[in-house]
Write an enzyme that holds these catalytic residues in place. Structure first.
Site, PDB file in Angstrom:
ATOM      1  N   GLN A  31       1.156  -1.146   0.180  1.00  0.00           N
ATOM      2  CA  GLN A  31       0.189  -0.101   0.059  1.00  0.00           C
ATOM      3  C   GLN A  31       0.776   1.409   0.474  1.00  0.00           C
ATOM      4  OE1 GLN A  31      -2.335  -1.092   3.700  1.00  0.00           O
ATOM      5  NE2 GLN A  31      -0.576  -1.660   4.823  1.00  0.00           N
ATOM      6  N   HIS A  62      -8.578   2.947  19.832  1.00  0.00           N
ATOM      7  CA  HIS A  62      -8.096   1.803  19.870  1.00  0.00           C
ATOM      8  C   HIS A  62      -8.065   0.693  21.133  1.00  0.00           C
ATOM      9  CE1 HIS A  62      -4.300   3.878  17.225  1.00  0.00           C
ATOM     10  NE2 HIS A  62      -5.240   2.475  16.799  1.00  0.00           N
ATOM     11  N   ASP A  86       0.282  -0.264  13.886  1.00  0.00           N
ATOM     12  CA  ASP A  86       0.663   0.683  14.533  1.00  0.00           C
ATOM     13  C   ASP A  86       1.087   0.834  15.881  1.00  0.00           C
ATOM     14  OD1 ASP A  86      -2.293   1.823  15.876  1.00  0.00           O
ATOM     15  OD2 ASP A  86      -3.088   1.983  14.243  1.00  0.00           O
ATOM     16  N   ASP A 106       0.662  -8.149  11.582  1.00  0.00           N
ATOM     17  CA  ASP A 106       0.405  -7.120  10.298  1.00  0.00           C
ATOM     18  C   ASP A 106       0.836  -7.703   9.531  1.00  0.00           C
ATOM     19  OD1 ASP A 106      -0.661  -4.159  10.258  1.00  0.00           O
ATOM     20  OD2 ASP A 106       0.750  -4.847   8.291  1.00  0.00           O
ATOM     21  N   ASP A 137       0.459 -12.742   6.624  1.00  0.00           N
ATOM     22  CA  ASP A 137      -0.441 -12.613   6.791  1.00  0.00           C
ATOM     23  C   ASP A 137      -1.511 -12.699   7.686  1.00  0.00           C
ATOM     24  OD1 ASP A 137      -3.155 -12.905   4.914  1.00  0.00           O
ATOM     25  OD2 ASP A 137      -2.119 -13.486   3.106  1.00  0.00           O
ATOM     26  N   GLY A 138      -2.362 -11.715   8.099  1.00  0.00           N
ATOM     27  CA  GLY A 138      -3.702 -12.228   9.596  1.00  0.00           C
ATOM     28  C   GLY A 138      -4.496 -13.673   8.427  1.00  0.00           C
ATOM     29  N   ASP A 155      -7.741  -5.399  13.920  1.00  0.00           N
ATOM     30  CA  ASP A 155      -7.763  -3.774  13.679  1.00  0.00           C
ATOM     31  C   ASP A 155      -7.301  -4.078  12.080  1.00  0.00           C
ATOM     32  OD1 ASP A 155      -7.090  -1.170  13.148  1.00  0.00           O
ATOM     33  OD2 ASP A 155      -5.547  -1.221  14.686  1.00  0.00           O
ATOM     34  N   SER A 156      -8.131  -3.712  10.994  1.00  0.00           N
ATOM     35  CA  SER A 156      -8.059  -3.589   9.269  1.00  0.00           C
ATOM     36  C   SER A 156      -7.880  -2.070   8.957  1.00  0.00           C
ATOM     37  CB  SER A 156      -8.602  -4.704   8.870  1.00  0.00           C
ATOM     38  OG  SER A 156      -9.926  -4.061   8.645  1.00  0.00           O
ATOM     39  N   THR A 157      -7.731  -2.289   7.888  1.00  0.00           N
ATOM     40  CA  THR A 157      -7.714  -1.243   7.096  1.00  0.00           C
ATOM     41  C   THR A 157      -9.505  -1.813   6.497  1.00  0.00           C
ATOM     42  OG1 THR A 157      -6.906  -1.974   5.103  1.00  0.00           O
ATOM     43  CG2 THR A 157      -5.635  -0.388   6.366  1.00  0.00           C
TER      44      THR A 157
HETATM   45  N1  PUT Z   1      -7.871   0.005  10.702  1.00  0.00           N
HETATM   46  C1  PUT Z   1      -8.538   1.657  11.631  1.00  0.00           C
HETATM   47  C2  PUT Z   1      -9.686   1.976  10.619  1.00  0.00           C
HETATM   48  C3  PUT Z   1      -9.624   2.771   9.207  1.00  0.00           C
HETATM   49  C4  PUT Z   1     -10.457   3.846   8.845  1.00  0.00           C
HETATM   50  N2  PUT Z   1      -9.572   4.556   7.881  1.00  0.00           N
END
Ligand code: PUT
Length: 275
Positions: A31, A62, A86, A106, A137-138, A155-157
């Site tokens: 990415q 979080h 993060d 991650d 890879d999760g 906790d993904s994108t």
């Molecule tokens: N991992 C947090 C969600 C992303 C929100 N843009």
């Protein structure tokens, strides 16, 4: 020189902010990664031009990912975080004394590397001895795990790129398999304003696998629409029936035991997505 950046949250709508300085930018294997210093929200991580976290409002997301399932489970010892490079969710997980081990998986090591460098207040606990950080890879990690974790946090994108797999029924089935017999999981589930169909399909899929399925929300100003949703799937413990003695003191800025319950009280249009 300051520049203005817009995250296009839909084809027709965006959030615009002033960036004082770009701290780092690169195309990783997975990415586009940008670390920027914003005027309003402090240092911020962007992935593929979408806000992932900012120093000023990160605590909401979080804390709400971590504490809702961790206070629901009576004795969470072994925790897995999928994504979350993060380090913010891990920081919150470690506030629970019952947690003996927290594994973070991650796919993108660069997120971990640059979060440590530019977001130390968020990533600062990734080197804690209870934490096992893996760049992997999760989806595959889940597929290989069986009867192992008390709590899993996704906790993904947003569901684009490598994260698409993390919003599928096959993934939730894998999570069920990776959890112990009384395990519980939470997954960030985007927002009910622009992603109603996604929330509906995630709820439907999770409900087919987990006896207890819930949705809760939190206010996150830098995320699309500002109203963020989280899905819980649980084999045994209901987050709505946590007894008072389960809550112990931890330092938070958003989560409280009252808010734990209030977060499940949904605006009508959001509750309607569950029908
Ligand atoms: N991992 C947090 C969600 C992303 C929100 N843009």
């Amino acid at each position: 020189m300051a520049i203005w950046f817009t995250e296009k949250q839909t084809e027709n709508f965006g959030i615009t902010m002033k960036i004082n300085k770009t701290l780092h930018t690169e195309q990783t294997e997975f990415q586009k990664l940008d670390m920027v210093e914003t005027e309003e929200w402090g240092n911020m991580l962007l992935l593929d031009d979408m806000v992932m976290t900012s120093v000023k409002d990160e605590f909401v997301y979080h804390e709400m990912v971590a504490h809702v399932p961790l206070f629901t489970h009576p004795n969470p010892e072994n925790v897995l975080v999928v994504g979350g490079g993060d380090g913010g969710v891990i920081r919150e997980v470690l506030k629970h004394p019952s947690v003996k081990k927290a594994t973070l998986v991650d796919i993108d090591g660069k997120v971990i590397e640059y979060s440590k460098k530019f977001l130390p207040e968020i990533a600062g606990k990734l080197d804690d001895p209870r934490v096992d950080v893996r760049v992997d890879d999760g989806f595959m990690h889940i597929a290989k795990s069986e009867n192992e974790y008390d709590v899993i946090m996704v906790d993904s994108t947003e569901p684009v790129g490598p994260a698409v797999n993390l919003f599928t029924k096959g993934f939730y089935a894998g999570i069920s398999n990776a959890l112990k017999e009384d395990g519980i999981f939470v997954a960030q589930s985007d927002n009910p304003w622009f992603k109603a169909d996604l929330i509906r399909s995630v709820q439907r899929d999770v409900r087919e696998i987990f006896p207890i399925t819930r949705l809760y929300v939190a206010n996150i100003p830098t995320y699309p629409s500002g109203l963020w949703a989280f899905t819980i799937g649980s084999k045994q413990y209901d987050p709505l029936e946590v007894s008072e003695d389960r809550f112990h003191e931890i330092e938070t800025k958003y989560y409280t035991k009252e808010l734990h319950k209030a977060a499940f009280v949904l605006p009508k249009f959001v509750g309607d997505l569950l029908k």
